[in-house]
Design an enzyme around this catalytic site. Structure first.
Site, PDB file in Angstrom:
ATOM      1  N   VAL A  11      -0.859  -2.042  -4.352  1.00 47.48           N
ATOM      2  CA  VAL A  11      -0.215  -3.033  -5.224  1.00 47.48           C
ATOM      3  C   VAL A  11      -0.909  -4.366  -5.000  1.00 47.48           C
ATOM      4  O   VAL A  11      -1.058  -4.812  -3.860  1.00 47.48           O
ATOM      5  CB  VAL A  11       1.279  -3.208  -4.882  1.00 47.48           C
ATOM      6  N   VAL A  45       0.847  -1.180   0.000  1.00 46.66           N
ATOM      7  CA  VAL A  45       0.000   0.000   0.000  1.00 46.66           C
ATOM      8  C   VAL A  45       0.882   1.230   0.000  1.00 46.66           C
ATOM      9  O   VAL A  45       1.905   1.267   0.671  1.00 46.66           O
ATOM     10  CB  VAL A  45      -0.893   0.035   1.271  1.00 46.66           C
ATOM     11  N   GLY A  81       0.934   5.784  -1.040  1.00 50.08           N
ATOM     12  CA  GLY A  81       0.162   6.998  -1.257  1.00 50.08           C
ATOM     13  C   GLY A  81      -0.498   7.019  -2.627  1.00 50.08           C
ATOM     14  O   GLY A  81      -1.555   7.620  -2.823  1.00 50.08           O
ATOM     15  N   PHE A  82       0.078   6.320  -3.541  1.00 50.52           N
ATOM     16  CA  PHE A  82      -0.437   6.299  -4.907  1.00 50.52           C
ATOM     17  C   PHE A  82      -1.603   5.345  -5.066  1.00 50.52           C
ATOM     18  O   PHE A  82      -2.283   5.361  -6.071  1.00 50.52           O
ATOM     19  CB  PHE A  82       0.669   5.835  -5.854  1.00 50.52           C
ATOM     20  N   ASP A 141      14.042   6.880  -2.980  1.00 46.79           N
ATOM     21  CA  ASP A 141      13.430   6.213  -1.845  1.00 46.79           C
ATOM     22  C   ASP A 141      14.008   4.809  -1.672  1.00 46.79           C
ATOM     23  O   ASP A 141      13.293   3.812  -1.662  1.00 46.79           O
ATOM     24  CB  ASP A 141      11.909   6.160  -2.022  1.00 46.79           C
TER      25      ASP A 141
END
Ligand SMILES: *[C@@H]1O[C@H](CO)[C@@H](O)[C@H](O)[C@H]1NC(C)=O
Ligand SMILES: *[C@@H]1O[C@H](CO)[C@@H](O)[C@H](O)[C@H]1NC(C)=O
Ligand SMILES: *[C@@H]1O[C@H](CO)[C@@H](O)[C@H](O)[C@H]1NC(C)=O
Ligand SMILES: *[C@@H]1O[C@H](CO)[C@@H](O)[C@H](O)[C@H]1NC(C)=O
Ligand SMILES: *[C@@H]1O[C@H](CO)[C@@H](O)[C@H](O)[C@H]1NC(C)=O
Length: 837
Positions: free
Chosen positions: A520, A514, A516-517, A630
């Site tokens: 998955v 999971v 912010g976008f 990231d």
């Protein structure tokens, strides 16, 4: 004393020159003495070199004898061997040195027939003022010319070659060469094979060429080598011919990256190679092996030449290289070293005489772990004998009669070694050559990259021009979409319904991640392929072009250590990306928190190396200059073979001209991994990834989260806490307890050093990913060597037939408990007590 039989080199026999050979790199030696001893005329060699007649060279020779022998035009291998000088008493060739440094001395010895002097019986020694070249040497009835090639760093203003006949015998010489060699030919340091480490001091070592091999290719004569060397084919040394296949390309294809020149080896050498035969069928798990007989009382420098002439694309070939059964290079990755195919690379190793049982064995073989082409190559080998402690290259005595230490007592009778090969001598710099792509100045203008997939998405105010119900990339009906995507290289186009089906209607149970976008999902396509499906949150704001650019960019990124994009879907304003599925999930789960079986140190090293390769490729590879932004242990995923792949890349692009970055980059990233400099100055560079990767390394070492708020304050931040221990030199205190006894302390030290460098306060002080990669590979090599040492030790301890030499026995005695990881015990006292797990 020592009974060396002649070392037979086959001569370079040249047909008359038809066309002019143009060497691809020029070198004009400042000293260039070529003398055809005993000859009444000068000799023009087919390679363009001219040897002086005896008369012309008279001033270089001081001798009481004037004996010249010759044969009229007998079938000798070279015009140089029609004549010789015979010396009944000590004689000296002496040359003025215009520029100190590396020089070649070549002695040509071919026992031509003479009614009075039987050259085949001549026994003599040769030396310079410092180095013993030949000791009690005799050609016997050699039918090939013996060419002894030496490479010596000359420091004085003169160099003398003394010829000393043995009692009741005499010396002879057909030709002598004294020629400057390029400074760059040999660097001071090579990799020592065992114990693993640097071997310095080569610039004061004298060398003698034992072998110079053009693997997989033909004989290369001085005509095709600017430095007048010869390179012999490898077939005679290949252990198992069925296992090997020769490959070659046109020499003009070969590229020389910075730091390597045709002086190191001509393109003919790199243009041919031996690869694994049938590497891609049946069981590809074997090595290709070459054996070279050598005199075991000396150390050798082994230079290996590589150029990837077999791969169709970068990043497809990784293989292991062994010398005398020890790992020399684990996972040689020519793509990351040269950033190009068919690009020259070489590396030097020093093999200690004590580990040679009369031969040098070079092996290449595929990496044990999973994907990539199972293949391995070798393009060239040079083996140079190194002078011993009393500067002798033949026998155990120095010029002044002193004896080499460690020799004598336990010296086995030196086996006679007959090499069938050419001359040549020298060695080279172990400098690793890493070519960096320059980033184009304007590259940051090419697009302002979205951060659509950034897991910690810091809200963006780009507005999307929504095309409700339509497709961003045009109509996908009637197959047009597929055409469109293939022309843009976008990977496969998926219809929304197809993905809906694959994920069982976006079943919450299929969610594997999971962000912010959005989520998955794990999905399974019709054909059974498992995929990871990232579905953008429809509420998230995203520009059409940015999505498009993103897909375009991601699909161009292809690397074994990047999770690859399989396709996408943009139907109905959806923004969905489909990736390969990584069945073992994030590395973090295997380090802590999930109670999965713990990873061995070697596995951790391999995983870190894989991730480092992926990042290195992002920073420098095909789609140039992508900063991940990231890097963390949840973004490094493992496939079913535990091969690490970096995920969530392509989130941001670098801006090398610093001014604009302040505006555009709101700080993104994850706490605990965030580059403090980036945080302060909001300037993003690839060194920010390097910082984050340093934290990843520490997690692998300590198996704890980057931030753990539950811990006492000074321990919360892993980077700070670990570096405190590192500075105190007690990093082992915070080592993952399950690793104790498994990890080789030297390997851990190297690893910790790499982590420390990554975590440097200022970006400029941090290494590049390429350097980090190199350090990690080195750490792996140390670990491999230790594991192997351990295995060998165990073998020895078993009361098997394997009799120990006195030296080996004393090693075992010294090292009662540490299973052969002798190096480590001081650093790491507690390790020794725990026997191999
Ligand atoms: C040497 O060079 C010549 C021309 O430069 C070329 O034709 C020949 O094939 C080369 N041979 C070898 C073995 O390198
Ligand atoms: C040769 O040896 C001297 C020291 O004896 C050293 O200073 C010099 O750098 C060496 N030359 C080369 C080319 O390595
Ligand atoms: C290749 O050779 C090395 C060193 O001798 C050995 O450790 C390794 O197991 C070999 N690999 C294969 C597949 O035989
Ligand atoms: C070779 O190894 C022995 C013991 O392993 C060591 O004493 C010696 O110094 C080494 N020699 C070189 C040249 O590294
Ligand atoms: C080595 O270990 C054995 C058994 O563990 C012991 O009997 C012996 O005294 C030890 N030797 C040394 C030198 O410590």
């Amino acid at each position: 004393m020592s009974s060396f039989l002649p070392v037979l080199f086959c001569i370079f026999f040249l047909p008359p020159l038809s066309s002019s050979a143009i060497p691809s790199a020029s070198f004009s030696p400042s000293d260039n003495y070529l003398i055809d001893c005993g000859s009444s005329v000068k000799v023009d060699m087919p390679d363009g070199r001219v040897f002086k007649s005896d008369q012309e060279a008279a001033t270089f020779l001081s001798s009481q004898d004037e004996i010249k022998v010759s044969v009229p035009s007998a079938p000798v291998p070279s015009p140089l061997y029609l004549s010789a000088r015979v010396f009944l008493s000590d004689s000296t060739y002496s040359f003025h040195v215009t520029r100190p440094g590396w020089h070649w001395i070549r002695l040509h010895l071919y026992p031509i027939k003479d009614p009075k002097y039987d050259l085949a019986t001549a026994t003599f020694s040769a030396s310079t003022d410092e180095v013993v070249l030949l000791h009690s040497f005799n050609t016997e009835k050699s039918t090939v010319a013996v060419v002894k090639e030496y490479l010596i760093n000359v420091t004085g203003e003169r160099l003398s070659v003394h010829l000393t006949p043995m009692r009741n015998s005499f010396a002879f010489l057909n030709a002598i060469e004294f020629v400057s060699a390029p400074t760059t030919l040999i660097s001071d340091t090579a990799s020592n094979l065992s114990p693993v480490g640097d071997f310095p001091g080569l610039s004061t070592t004298a060398f003698q060429t034992a072998y110079r091999i053009n693997v997989g290719g033909p004989l290369i004569t001085p005509r095709n080598d600017t430095l007048g060397r010869s390179w012999e084919p490898d077939a005679a040394f290949l252990h198992s011919k069925e296992a090997a296949r020769s490959v070659s390309v046109a020499p003009s294809v070969i590229k020389y990256p910075d730091g390597v020149t045709p002086l190191i080896a001509p393109n003919w050498v790199y243009a041919s190679a031996v690869e694994m035969a049938d590497a891609n069928v049946a069981n590809p798990n074997f090595n290709v092996t070459w054996n070279f007989n050598v005199d075991p009382s000396f150390g050798y420098m082994v230079r290996l030449h590589f150029a990837d002439i077999v791969s169709k694309a970068l990043n497809d070939l990784y293989f292991n290289v062994y010398i005398n059964g020890k790992p020399a290079i684990s996972g040689l990755d020519l793509s990351s070293l040269t950033s190009d195919l068919a690009s020259a690379y070489y590396k030097d190793f020093v093999v200690n005489a004590s580990m040679i049982a009369g031969r040098v064995t070079v092996q290449v073989g595929p990496m044990s772990q999973g994907s990539g082409a199972a293949n391995a190559i070798l393009n060239g080998v040079e083996i140079l004998k190194m002078s011993n402690s009393v500067k002798s290259l033949d026998g155990e005595f120095g010029v002044d009669g002193s004896r080499a230490d460690g020799s004598g007592s336990n010296r086995k009778a030196v086996a006679a070694v007959g090499f069938a090969m050419m001359f040549g001598a020298f060695v080279g710099l172990g400098a690793m050559v890493m070519k960096w792509h320059k980033r184009p100045q304007d590259w940051e203008k090419r697009n302002s990259f979205s951060s659509w997939l950034l897991p910690l998405h810091a809200g963006h105010s780009t507005f999307m021009t929504s095309t409700k119900g339509g497709s961003f990339l045009g109509s996908h009906k009637s197959g047009y979409g597929n055409f469109y995507s293939s022309t843009l290289g976008l990977g496969r186009y998926f219809s929304f319904s197809e993905l809906q089906e694959a994920t069982k209607c976006w079943d919450q149970k299929a969610v594997v991640g999971v962000g912010g976008f959005g989520n998955v999902y794990m999905g399974e396509l019709d054909d059974g392929t498992k995929v990871a499906v990232k579905r953008g949150n429809p509420q998230s704001e995203q520009g059409i072009t940015e999505f498009q650019t993103e897909i375009q960019m991601l699909s161009k990124l292809r690397h074994r250590h990047l999770v690859s994009l399989i396709g996408y879907c943009d139907e109905n304003s959806e923004m969905i990306l489909v990736y390969e599925y990584m069945s073992n999930g994030p590395v973090r789960d295997h380090l802590y928190g999930k109670n999965l079986p713990s990873l061995s140190w070697k596995q951790r090293l391999e995983i870190c190396i894989g991730a480092a390769r992926g990042l290195h490729y992002l920073h420098t590879g095909a789609a140039q200059g992508i900063i991940h932004r990231d890097v963390k242990t949840t973004n490094i995923l493992l496939d079913e073979n535990f091969i690490a792949k970096v995920a969530d890349f392509g989130l941001s692009k670098n801006a090398p001209t610093m001014e604009q970055t302040h505006v555009s980059t709101a700080v993104k990233g994850s706490f605990g991994y965030l580059d403090p400099e980036y945080f302060r100055r909001q300037q993003l560079t690839d060194k920010s990834d390097v910082y984050s990767f340093g934290v990843v390394l520490l997690e692998a070492l300590c198996a704890r989260p980057a931030i753990n708020p539950a811990l006492p304050r000074e321990q919360v931040n892993l980077a700070e806490w670990a570096m405190q221990w590192k500075r105190k030199g007690m990093l082992e205190k915070i080592l993952d307890p399950v690793l104790v006894g498994d990890v080789n302390p030297e390997s851990m030290k190297k690893f910790a050093e790499a982590a420390e460098k990554c975590l440097a306060e200022h970006g400029v002080d941090r290494p590049s990913m390429g350097d980090v990669l190199w350090n990690l590979e080195y750490a792996l090599q140390l670990q491999d060597a230790a594991l192997q040492g351990k295995a060998e030790e165990e073998e020895k301890k078993a009361p098997a037939a394997n009799p120990l030499t006195a030296q080996e026995q004393s090693n075992v005695g010294d090292d009662n408990s540490s299973s052969g990881t002798a190096v480590g015990s001081e650093v790491f006292p507690q390790v020794g007590d725990i026997k191999g797990r």
